[in-house]
Scaffold this motif. Sequence first.
Motif, PDB file in Angstrom:
ATOM      1  N   SER A 141      13.661  -6.415   8.144  1.00 21.53           N
ATOM      2  CA  SER A 141      14.514  -7.613   8.051  1.00 21.53           C
ATOM      3  C   SER A 141      13.922  -8.716   7.187  1.00 21.53           C
ATOM      4  O   SER A 141      14.052  -9.906   7.493  1.00 21.53           O
ATOM      5  N   MET A 142      13.257  -8.336   6.096  1.00 18.52           N
ATOM      6  CA  MET A 142      12.718  -9.337   5.179  1.00 18.52           C
ATOM      7  C   MET A 142      13.807  -9.788   4.202  1.00 18.52           C
ATOM      8  O   MET A 142      14.625  -8.977   3.755  1.00 18.52           O
ATOM      9  N   PRO A 143      13.831 -11.069   3.849  1.00 23.74           N
ATOM     10  CA  PRO A 143      14.863 -11.588   2.939  1.00 23.74           C
ATOM     11  C   PRO A 143      14.519 -11.296   1.475  1.00 23.74           C
ATOM     12  O   PRO A 143      14.129 -12.181   0.708  1.00 23.74           O
ATOM     13  N   LEU A 169      10.446   0.831  -5.431  1.00 26.10           N
ATOM     14  CA  LEU A 169      11.762   0.525  -4.873  1.00 26.10           C
ATOM     15  C   LEU A 169      11.875   0.885  -3.393  1.00 26.10           C
ATOM     16  O   LEU A 169      12.422   0.105  -2.603  1.00 26.10           O
ATOM     17  N   ASP A 170      11.350   2.038  -3.002  1.00 20.78           N
ATOM     18  CA  ASP A 170      11.520   2.465  -1.613  1.00 20.78           C
ATOM     19  C   ASP A 170      10.808   1.534  -0.637  1.00 20.78           C
ATOM     20  O   ASP A 170      11.282   1.285   0.471  1.00 20.78           O
ATOM     21  N   ASN A 171       9.650   0.988  -1.037  1.00 21.48           N
ATOM     22  CA  ASN A 171       8.942   0.057  -0.157  1.00 21.48           C
ATOM     23  C   ASN A 171       9.712  -1.246   0.020  1.00 21.48           C
ATOM     24  O   ASN A 171       9.716  -1.838   1.100  1.00 21.48           O
ATOM     25  N   ILE A 172      10.357  -1.700  -1.042  1.00 22.35           N
ATOM     26  CA  ILE A 172      11.155  -2.927  -0.957  1.00 22.35           C
ATOM     27  C   ILE A 172      12.339  -2.707  -0.017  1.00 22.35           C
ATOM     28  O   ILE A 172      12.619  -3.527   0.869  1.00 22.35           O
ATOM     29  N   ILE A 173      13.034  -1.608  -0.205  1.00 20.54           N
ATOM     30  CA  ILE A 173      14.202  -1.307   0.631  1.00 20.54           C
ATOM     31  C   ILE A 173      13.801  -1.131   2.091  1.00 20.54           C
ATOM     32  O   ILE A 173      14.484  -1.613   3.005  1.00 20.54           O
ATOM     33  N   ASP A 174      12.675  -0.473   2.306  1.00 25.38           N
ATOM     34  CA  ASP A 174      12.191  -0.270   3.678  1.00 25.38           C
ATOM     35  C   ASP A 174      11.913  -1.608   4.358  1.00 25.38           C
ATOM     36  O   ASP A 174      12.309  -1.839   5.506  1.00 25.38           O
ATOM     37  N   GLY A 218       6.677 -12.102   2.948  1.00 29.73           N
ATOM     38  CA  GLY A 218       7.485 -12.463   4.108  1.00 29.73           C
ATOM     39  C   GLY A 218       7.127 -13.823   4.678  1.00 29.73           C
ATOM     40  O   GLY A 218       7.996 -14.553   5.176  1.00 29.73           O
ATOM     41  N   LYS A 219       5.842 -14.184   4.613  1.00 28.85           N
ATOM     42  CA  LYS A 219       5.380 -15.473   5.139  1.00 28.85           C
ATOM     43  C   LYS A 219       5.613 -16.617   4.161  1.00 28.85           C
ATOM     44  O   LYS A 219       5.345 -17.771   4.485  1.00 28.85           O
ATOM     45  N   GLY A 220       6.061 -16.292   2.968  1.00 31.10           N
ATOM     46  CA  GLY A 220       6.357 -17.331   1.995  1.00 31.10           C
ATOM     47  C   GLY A 220       5.171 -17.806   1.187  1.00 31.10           C
ATOM     48  O   GLY A 220       5.204 -18.893   0.597  1.00 31.10           O
ATOM     49  N   GLU A 221       4.113 -16.975   1.117  1.00 31.92           N
ATOM     50  CA  GLU A 221       2.936 -17.359   0.335  1.00 31.92           C
ATOM     51  C   GLU A 221       3.220 -17.330  -1.163  1.00 31.92           C
ATOM     52  O   GLU A 221       2.539 -17.981  -1.952  1.00 31.92           O
ATOM     53  N   ALA A 222       4.200 -16.543  -1.560  1.00 30.81           N
ATOM     54  CA  ALA A 222       4.668 -16.499  -2.946  1.00 30.81           C
ATOM     55  C   ALA A 222       6.085 -15.944  -2.927  1.00 30.81           C
ATOM     56  O   ALA A 222       6.481 -15.249  -1.983  1.00 30.81           O
ATOM     57  N   ALA A 223       6.838 -16.221  -3.965  1.00 27.24           N
ATOM     58  CA  ALA A 223       8.250 -15.818  -3.970  1.00 27.24           C
ATOM     59  C   ALA A 223       8.496 -14.472  -4.637  1.00 27.24           C
ATOM     60  O   ALA A 223       9.432 -13.762  -4.277  1.00 27.24           O
ATOM     61  N   ILE A 224       7.664 -14.119  -5.619  1.00 32.61           N
ATOM     62  CA  ILE A 224       7.953 -12.973  -6.495  1.00 32.61           C
ATOM     63  C   ILE A 224       6.860 -11.913  -6.363  1.00 32.61           C
ATOM     64  O   ILE A 224       5.675 -12.237  -6.228  1.00 32.61           O
TER      65      ILE A 224
END
Length: 361
Positions: free
Chosen positions: A254-256, A243-248, A232-238
């Motif tokens: 509100s993470m991009p 799956l459930d943690n990403i969706i959460d 979220g802070k942009g320390e890395a992109a990938i």
Amino acid sequence: MKKRLLAALLAGMMVFSLAACGSKESTTTEDQKEDSKAEESAELEDSLVVYSTHSEDMLEEICNAFTEKTGVEVEYINLKGELADRVRSEKDNPQADIMFGGDTATYMLLQDEGCYEATKPEWAGDLPDDFKDADGYWYGTYKTPVVMFYNTDLMTAEEAPKDWSDLVKPEYAGKIITRDSLSSSMRSTIAALVSYYTANESEEAAWEYIEGLNANIKNYYNSGSMMFQAIGKGEAAISIAVLDNIIDNRDNNSMPLEIVDATSGAITITDCIAAIKNAPHPNAAAAFVEFVGSKECEEMVANSFNRMPALDAALEGAPEWMKTGYAPMTLDWADISANQSATLERWETDYIDGNKTVQSN
């Protein structure tokens, strides 16, 4: 006269014999009924101990619901990647009743070591064969796809990886962060990738892939929340996560974030549950297995924690996205189970760069 007397005696004996047979059959039926009643009314112990890899919030909701339903008080302990080792080390003197969390390969391995007690929940017949042991020693509870994802503020869809094989490309050097070996899902992911590349290319190619992946990883995190904060802070992109943690984090925090639907498929882990052999509270353990895998509990967990149910009937009341999902990678979980210990030991010893590991405070 003698013939009539003999006939009467024989008739009497036949009546007595039939009566005796009838009495024996009746007695057997009554005994069976009593045995059945005894089984049905097996008293639950007052408490239960659960070893798990699941989050505290999820365990709390499940265990509170079980206590409300049965009156059994539950102590739960989150052991992360140490779960299997703890169950194995306590095999001769179990301190817990339930192992909850971890993949099929791990359960196959511990089953072979004699760590589980068979149970027969009512829903077992409705669970697909791929998600349970044929003899009832373990059952799948949640289908857990592990996928790649990226921060859309840092990377476009065109720039993002399209498959697992892309993660070792030079353009992704320093742009990847992952969990470390404390994470059960990351352990499963590494074991699955080594098995996949060994089967499709060679063992040498598999370890070259792991070496290339490590080279491109900027940091390993021993905390899932820290890893997502870093993304979220942009320390890395990938990154890589269930799956459930990403969706959460995408929907609730509100993470991009954007999920990569990998060409070769998602590494779909089946999270499992088992009653531990010679556990202190065997009746409560069997009841907990019954409850966790039920439609009622799986729907609750699906809606509260975005965990995809293994029981198809529970999809009826689950979030809509779970009814489509992501195509699974073709994996041989029996092979993964047989080689998992050696694979993970080699990964931890020879490939993870300790200087990249970020510890939580």
